[in-house]
Design a protein around this motif. Structure first.
Motif, PDB file in Angstrom:
ATOM      1  N   GLN A   1      30.262  30.663 -26.485  1.00 58.36           N
ATOM      2  CA  GLN A   1      31.166  31.797 -26.536  1.00 58.36           C
ATOM      3  C   GLN A   1      32.506  31.344 -27.108  1.00 58.36           C
ATOM      4  O   GLN A   1      33.179  30.493 -26.516  1.00 58.36           O
ATOM      5  CB  GLN A   1      31.361  32.423 -25.155  1.00 58.36           C
ATOM      6  CG  GLN A   1      32.159  33.699 -25.194  1.00 58.36           C
ATOM      7  CD  GLN A   1      32.021  34.504 -23.923  1.00 58.36           C
ATOM      8  OE1 GLN A   1      31.766  33.962 -22.856  1.00 58.36           O
ATOM      9  NE2 GLN A   1      32.208  35.812 -24.032  1.00 58.36           N
ATOM     10  N   ALA A   2      32.847  31.898 -28.244  1.00 63.33           N
ATOM     11  CA  ALA A   2      34.123  31.604 -28.875  1.00 63.33           C
ATOM     12  C   ALA A   2      35.184  32.529 -28.299  1.00 63.33           C
ATOM     13  O   ALA A   2      34.876  33.608 -27.783  1.00 63.33           O
ATOM     14  CB  ALA A   2      34.008  31.792 -30.386  1.00 63.33           C
ATOM     15  N   PRO A   3      36.453  32.142 -28.396  1.00 61.91           N
ATOM     16  CA  PRO A   3      37.531  32.977 -27.860  1.00 61.91           C
ATOM     17  C   PRO A   3      37.488  34.382 -28.447  1.00 61.91           C
ATOM     18  O   PRO A   3      37.419  34.557 -29.667  1.00 61.91           O
ATOM     19  CB  PRO A   3      38.793  32.228 -28.290  1.00 61.91           C
ATOM     20  CG  PRO A   3      38.368  30.814 -28.443  1.00 61.91           C
ATOM     21  CD  PRO A   3      36.955  30.872 -28.943  1.00 61.91           C
ATOM     22  N   GLY A   4      37.486  35.370 -27.576  1.00 60.09           N
ATOM     23  CA  GLY A   4      37.510  36.756 -28.020  1.00 60.09           C
ATOM     24  C   GLY A   4      36.200  37.287 -28.551  1.00 60.09           C
ATOM     25  O   GLY A   4      36.140  38.407 -29.070  1.00 60.09           O
ATOM     26  N   LYS A   5      35.125  36.501 -28.418  1.00 61.74           N
ATOM     27  CA  LYS A   5      33.825  36.931 -28.929  1.00 61.74           C
ATOM     28  C   LYS A   5      32.788  36.941 -27.818  1.00 61.74           C
ATOM     29  O   LYS A   5      33.005  36.395 -26.743  1.00 61.74           O
ATOM     30  CB  LYS A   5      33.379  36.013 -30.060  1.00 61.74           C
ATOM     31  CG  LYS A   5      34.280  36.063 -31.284  1.00 61.74           C
ATOM     32  CD  LYS A   5      33.672  35.318 -32.441  1.00 61.74           C
ATOM     33  CE  LYS A   5      34.524  35.453 -33.700  1.00 61.74           C
ATOM     34  NZ  LYS A   5      33.918  34.742 -34.870  1.00 61.74           N
ATOM     35  N   GLY A   6      31.661  37.553 -28.115  1.00 61.15           N
ATOM     36  CA  GLY A   6      30.579  37.612 -27.143  1.00 61.15           C
ATOM     37  C   GLY A   6      29.772  36.339 -27.096  1.00 61.15           C
ATOM     38  O   GLY A   6      29.964  35.421 -27.898  1.00 61.15           O
ATOM     39  N   LEU A   7      28.855  36.291 -26.146  1.00 58.69           N
ATOM     40  CA  LEU A   7      28.002  35.127 -25.991  1.00 58.69           C
ATOM     41  C   LEU A   7      26.982  35.086 -27.129  1.00 58.69           C
ATOM     42  O   LEU A   7      26.333  36.091 -27.421  1.00 58.69           O
ATOM     43  CB  LEU A   7      27.293  35.189 -24.642  1.00 58.69           C
ATOM     44  CG  LEU A   7      26.617  33.926 -24.150  1.00 58.69           C
ATOM     45  CD1 LEU A   7      27.644  32.831 -23.868  1.00 58.69           C
ATOM     46  CD2 LEU A   7      25.811  34.222 -22.883  1.00 58.69           C
ATOM     47  N   GLU A   8      26.851  33.933 -27.759  1.00 59.17           N
ATOM     48  CA  GLU A   8      25.919  33.750 -28.866  1.00 59.17           C
ATOM     49  C   GLU A   8      24.851  32.738 -28.479  1.00 59.17           C
ATOM     50  O   GLU A   8      25.157  31.607 -28.090  1.00 59.17           O
ATOM     51  CB  GLU A   8      26.660  33.248 -30.114  1.00 59.17           C
ATOM     52  CG  GLU A   8      25.751  32.963 -31.304  1.00 59.17           C
ATOM     53  CD  GLU A   8      26.463  32.259 -32.460  1.00 59.17           C
ATOM     54  OE1 GLU A   8      27.585  31.774 -32.273  1.00 59.17           O
ATOM     55  OE2 GLU A   8      25.867  32.189 -33.565  1.00 59.17           O
TER      56      GLU A   8
END
Length: 121
Positions: A39-46
């Motif tokens: 999970q990158a900052p400000g993004k959803g779980l990948e």
């Protein structure tokens, strides 16, 4: 109780490498698939990668295919994620997750606290 503990994160330069580890306890490790997600900052779980209980089948997200390799040591209750040719867009918190069964179905019931990976020059 089930525990998954990730380690190995840190700061890497673009083009560099890191190896993440996930040590599991509290369940019959060799009977379950394991996956990595980020999970990158400000993004959803990948979803990043998954491996079957016997280690014979692995799957990867297109974004990491050819650069990352997932593997496991059932004797040591450990799953690894070897990350090569790192890019700034790989910066994220990486999580190890336990599948509900032996296959890679992306159906998880436990996950760890994560380890931070930062790729920057």
């Amino acid at each position: 109780q089930v525990q998954l503990v990730e380690s190995g994160g840190g700061l890497a330069q673009p083009g560099g490498s890191l190896r993440l580890s996930c040590v599991a306890s509290g369940f019959m490790f060799g009977g379950y698939g394991i996956g990595w997600a980020r999970q990158a900052p400000g993004k959803g779980l990948e979803w990043v990668a998954g491996i079957t209980s016997d280690g014979l089948v692995t799957e990867y997200a297109d974004s990491v295919k050819g650069r990352f390799k997932i593997s496991r040591d059932n004797a040591g209750n450990t799953v690894y994620l070897q990350m090569n040719s790192l890019k700034p867009e790989d910066t994220a918190r990486y999580y190890c997750r336990k599948e509900r069964g032996p296959q890679v179905l992306r159906e998880y019931d436990y996950w760890g606290q994560g380890t931070q990976v930062t790729v920057s020059s």
